[in-house]
Design a protein around this motif. Sequence first.
Motif, PDB file in Angstrom:
ATOM      1  N   TRP A   1      41.488  37.962  35.334  1.00 42.01           N
ATOM      2  CA  TRP A   1      41.733  39.072  34.417  1.00 42.01           C
ATOM      3  C   TRP A   1      40.526  39.239  33.503  1.00 42.01           C
ATOM      4  O   TRP A   1      39.717  38.314  33.355  1.00 42.01           O
ATOM      5  CB  TRP A   1      42.981  38.777  33.570  1.00 42.01           C
ATOM      6  CG  TRP A   1      44.254  39.172  34.244  1.00 42.01           C
ATOM      7  CD1 TRP A   1      44.990  40.295  34.016  1.00 42.01           C
ATOM      8  CD2 TRP A   1      44.937  38.448  35.290  1.00 42.01           C
ATOM      9  NE1 TRP A   1      46.091  40.317  34.858  1.00 42.01           N
ATOM     10  CE2 TRP A   1      46.078  39.219  35.638  1.00 42.01           C
ATOM     11  CE3 TRP A   1      44.701  37.256  35.965  1.00 42.01           C
ATOM     12  CZ2 TRP A   1      46.973  38.802  36.625  1.00 42.01           C
ATOM     13  CZ3 TRP A   1      45.576  36.848  36.948  1.00 42.01           C
ATOM     14  CH2 TRP A   1      46.700  37.609  37.272  1.00 42.01           C
TER      15      TRP A   1
ATOM     16  N   TYR B   1      39.846  38.423  43.387  1.00 42.43           N
ATOM     17  CA  TYR B   1      40.367  39.731  42.991  1.00 42.43           C
ATOM     18  C   TYR B   1      40.249  39.853  41.473  1.00 42.43           C
ATOM     19  O   TYR B   1      40.690  38.959  40.744  1.00 42.43           O
ATOM     20  CB  TYR B   1      41.828  39.896  43.424  1.00 42.43           C
ATOM     21  CG  TYR B   1      42.309  41.307  43.274  1.00 42.43           C
ATOM     22  CD1 TYR B   1      41.990  42.270  44.220  1.00 42.43           C
ATOM     23  CD2 TYR B   1      43.036  41.686  42.148  1.00 42.43           C
ATOM     24  CE1 TYR B   1      42.406  43.582  44.072  1.00 42.43           C
ATOM     25  CE2 TYR B   1      43.453  43.000  41.997  1.00 42.43           C
ATOM     26  CZ  TYR B   1      43.135  43.941  42.966  1.00 42.43           C
ATOM     27  OH  TYR B   1      43.537  45.237  42.808  1.00 42.43           O
TER      28      TYR B   1
ATOM     29  N   ILE C   1      40.895  41.880  37.911  1.00 41.10           N
ATOM     30  CA  ILE C   1      41.731  42.853  37.191  1.00 41.10           C
ATOM     31  C   ILE C   1      41.036  43.159  35.873  1.00 41.10           C
ATOM     32  O   ILE C   1      40.647  42.245  35.141  1.00 41.10           O
ATOM     33  CB  ILE C   1      43.156  42.278  37.006  1.00 41.10           C
ATOM     34  CG1 ILE C   1      43.861  42.294  38.380  1.00 41.10           C
ATOM     35  CG2 ILE C   1      43.950  43.050  35.949  1.00 41.10           C
ATOM     36  CD1 ILE C   1      45.151  41.555  38.445  1.00 41.10           C
TER      37      ILE C   1
ATOM     38  N   LYS D   1      50.584  42.531  33.610  1.00 43.23           N
ATOM     39  CA  LYS D   1      51.769  43.261  34.100  1.00 43.23           C
ATOM     40  C   LYS D   1      52.137  42.677  35.457  1.00 43.23           C
ATOM     41  O   LYS D   1      51.255  42.269  36.217  1.00 43.23           O
ATOM     42  CB  LYS D   1      51.440  44.743  34.313  1.00 43.23           C
ATOM     43  CG  LYS D   1      51.151  45.530  33.073  1.00 43.23           C
ATOM     44  CD  LYS D   1      50.717  46.959  33.478  1.00 43.23           C
ATOM     45  CE  LYS D   1      50.130  47.698  32.289  1.00 43.23           C
ATOM     46  NZ  LYS D   1      48.853  47.087  31.799  1.00 43.23           N
TER      47      LYS D   1
ATOM     48  N   THR E   1      52.824  44.112  38.068  1.00 46.03           N
ATOM     49  CA  THR E   1      52.157  44.854  39.147  1.00 46.03           C
ATOM     50  C   THR E   1      50.773  44.275  39.455  1.00 46.03           C
ATOM     51  O   THR E   1      50.281  44.449  40.565  1.00 46.03           O
ATOM     52  CB  THR E   1      51.998  46.342  38.781  1.00 46.03           C
ATOM     53  OG1 THR E   1      51.401  46.412  37.479  1.00 46.03           O
ATOM     54  CG2 THR E   1      53.335  47.051  38.773  1.00 46.03           C
ATOM     55  N   HIS E   2      50.142  43.612  38.506  1.00 50.29           N
ATOM     56  CA  HIS E   2      48.824  43.025  38.776  1.00 50.29           C
ATOM     57  C   HIS E   2      48.878  42.081  39.967  1.00 50.29           C
ATOM     58  O   HIS E   2      48.021  42.106  40.839  1.00 50.29           O
ATOM     59  CB  HIS E   2      48.320  42.238  37.548  1.00 50.29           C
ATOM     60  CG  HIS E   2      47.927  43.108  36.396  1.00 50.29           C
ATOM     61  ND1 HIS E   2      47.797  42.623  35.113  1.00 50.29           N
ATOM     62  CD2 HIS E   2      47.622  44.425  36.316  1.00 50.29           C
ATOM     63  CE1 HIS E   2      47.430  43.603  34.304  1.00 50.29           C
ATOM     64  NE2 HIS E   2      47.321  44.708  35.003  1.00 50.29           N
TER      65      HIS E   2
ATOM     66  N   PHE F   1      51.103  41.972  42.374  1.00 53.40           N
ATOM     67  CA  PHE F   1      51.414  42.676  43.624  1.00 53.40           C
ATOM     68  C   PHE F   1      50.175  43.375  44.183  1.00 53.40           C
ATOM     69  O   PHE F   1      49.920  43.360  45.391  1.00 53.40           O
ATOM     70  CB  PHE F   1      52.555  43.671  43.410  1.00 53.40           C
ATOM     71  CG  PHE F   1      53.850  43.005  43.020  1.00 53.40           C
ATOM     72  CD1 PHE F   1      54.332  41.922  43.762  1.00 53.40           C
ATOM     73  CD2 PHE F   1      54.600  43.429  41.925  1.00 53.40           C
ATOM     74  CE1 PHE F   1      55.522  41.282  43.411  1.00 53.40           C
ATOM     75  CE2 PHE F   1      55.788  42.800  41.576  1.00 53.40           C
ATOM     76  CZ  PHE F   1      56.245  41.722  42.316  1.00 53.40           C
ATOM     77  N   GLU F   2      49.440  43.968  43.257  1.00 58.09           N
ATOM     78  CA  GLU F   2      48.192  44.660  43.610  1.00 58.09           C
ATOM     79  C   GLU F   2      47.208  43.664  44.244  1.00 58.09           C
ATOM     80  O   GLU F   2      46.594  43.936  45.284  1.00 58.09           O
ATOM     81  CB  GLU F   2      47.686  45.203  42.272  1.00 58.09           C
ATOM     82  CG  GLU F   2      46.439  45.926  42.125  1.00 58.09           C
ATOM     83  CD  GLU F   2      46.167  46.100  40.596  1.00 58.09           C
ATOM     84  OE1 GLU F   2      45.075  45.686  40.175  1.00 58.09           O
ATOM     85  OE2 GLU F   2      47.028  46.644  39.845  1.00 58.09           O
ATOM     86  N   ALA F   3      47.091  42.485  43.663  1.00 57.58           N
ATOM     87  CA  ALA F   3      46.186  41.460  44.200  1.00 57.58           C
ATOM     88  C   ALA F   3      46.660  41.001  45.578  1.00 57.58           C
ATOM     89  O   ALA F   3      45.866  40.833  46.504  1.00 57.58           O
ATOM     90  CB  ALA F   3      46.103  40.272  43.239  1.00 57.58           C
TER      91      ALA F   3
ATOM     92  N   GLU G   1      48.551  42.678  47.697  1.00 52.41           N
ATOM     93  CA  GLU G   1      48.367  43.755  48.681  1.00 52.41           C
ATOM     94  C   GLU G   1      46.926  43.786  49.179  1.00 52.41           C
ATOM     95  O   GLU G   1      46.669  43.972  50.364  1.00 52.41           O
ATOM     96  CB  GLU G   1      48.734  45.114  48.072  1.00 52.41           C
ATOM     97  CG  GLU G   1      50.159  45.485  48.393  1.00 52.41           C
ATOM     98  CD  GLU G   1      50.638  46.699  47.605  1.00 52.41           C
ATOM     99  OE1 GLU G   1      49.857  47.660  47.402  1.00 52.41           O
ATOM    100  OE2 GLU G   1      51.815  46.666  47.172  1.00 52.41           O
ATOM    101  N   TRP G   2      45.995  43.613  48.257  1.00 48.51           N
ATOM    102  CA  TRP G   2      44.583  43.567  48.651  1.00 48.51           C
ATOM    103  C   TRP G   2      44.340  42.353  49.550  1.00 48.51           C
ATOM    104  O   TRP G   2      43.717  42.480  50.610  1.00 48.51           O
ATOM    105  CB  TRP G   2      43.688  43.506  47.398  1.00 48.51           C
ATOM    106  CG  TRP G   2      42.267  43.256  47.767  1.00 48.51           C
ATOM    107  CD1 TRP G   2      41.375  44.171  48.245  1.00 48.51           C
ATOM    108  CD2 TRP G   2      41.586  41.999  47.744  1.00 48.51           C
ATOM    109  NE1 TRP G   2      40.180  43.556  48.521  1.00 48.51           N
ATOM    110  CE2 TRP G   2      40.265  42.232  48.221  1.00 48.51           C
ATOM    111  CE3 TRP G   2      41.945  40.703  47.371  1.00 48.51           C
ATOM    112  CZ2 TRP G   2      39.331  41.209  48.332  1.00 48.51           C
ATOM    113  CZ3 TRP G   2      41.011  39.692  47.485  1.00 48.51           C
ATOM    114  CH2 TRP G   2      39.724  39.947  47.948  1.00 48.51           C
TER     115      TRP G   2
END
Lengths: 205, 205
Positions: free
Chosen positions: A155, A175, A177, A185, A187-188, A190-192, A194-195
């Motif tokens: 982060w 990854y 952020i 959050k 979603t952070h 999940f986003e990581a 997914e990538w």
Amino acid sequence: MRIPNHIGIIPDGNRRYATSLGLTKDCGYIHGILPGLTLFKQCQKLGIKELTFYGFTLDNTKRPSIQKNAFTDACIKSVNLISKENAEILVLGNTSSKNFPKELLPYTKRKVCGKGGIKVNFLINYGWEWDLKNYTNSSSIMSSDISRIDLIIRWGGRRRLSGFLPIQSVYSDFYIIDDFWPNFKETHLFEALEWYNTQDVTLGG
Amino acid sequence: MRIPNHIGIIPDGNRRYATSLGLTKDCGYIHGILPGLTLFKQCQKLGIKELTFYGFTLDNTKRPSIQKNAFTDACIKSVNLISKENAEILVLGNTSSKNFPKELLPYTKRKVCGKGGIKVNFLINYGWEWDLKNYTNSSSIMSSDISRIDLIIRWGGRRRLSGFLPIQSVYSDFYIIDDFWPNFKETHLFEALEWYNTQDVTLGG
């Protein structure tokens, strides 16, 4: 979905978070405690096997003592919070220095909390040179009980390791952020993930 | 503008470049030679002091021999090209294996080419475990003549070190370019340097 076995967390941006709110830098760390618990619970639910938090380093302890006290306190509280969950906690760092909080000594051998399960490592008063001081191969390092890391999430926007577990990180995916850690959050993660799911695994091959 | 002293180059994506053009994977590497020369000249002009190219690793040599021959050949040609410039070349890797090209043995001690100047390192048949095998501190590693890296630029979109100089990379900033290495453009370096210029330097502090 391909889920990493082991995620490394670099929770950076606590001081910038504080100054962005007009607070002094030391006020940031306390806002990084609950994000750690939330992230832990997410990982536990997803079946992640191991999670390593970059607490603080030997380098960090050269900062003004008001900051040092603040991040040390936040680390102690973070470990205590997760010790109330089902987890297997290890605190790793240089215990022979006064900067190592004695409250965390009980965790310097991996401790099964509740029903155990996910391994959670906290690097506390850690230094990469300290980690490697007895290096002859990966199993002789101070952090030999911490496995290879699949995914490192940082982060706070910086794109660097800052001395985080150099041996376990040789093949890790990074990854980044941009949000500061206290602005975590769900979603952070999940986003990581997914990538990460779109990346191949070659282990240098 | 803050210019890095030492840039690490991970020239990835040669095989994906080839398949994107309908060629076999081994055909990619030859298209990565001229980009290296162009990048070298840009760095020389900018006053960069040291440049390290990730040639190939011990892991890479496990690939099909048609690929192994192609990347080895591209590495030899790359070193030969830069040896015609003003530079101080070092080729570093495990010379005791048959995969180390004997053509590069003259560069395994740093060689002043032309008027010398910028240090250019090529990792050839390199492995991070091989590098660290005599580790007691940073000056006892096989790559001890390669300095700390300020900025690592990786082509081909992957966000990982893949075993690249773990000791010199502990504090490095990473910049990722999605284009494959053979699609190198001079603007890639400028874009990386502009980003680097906005980063702070803390060396873990």
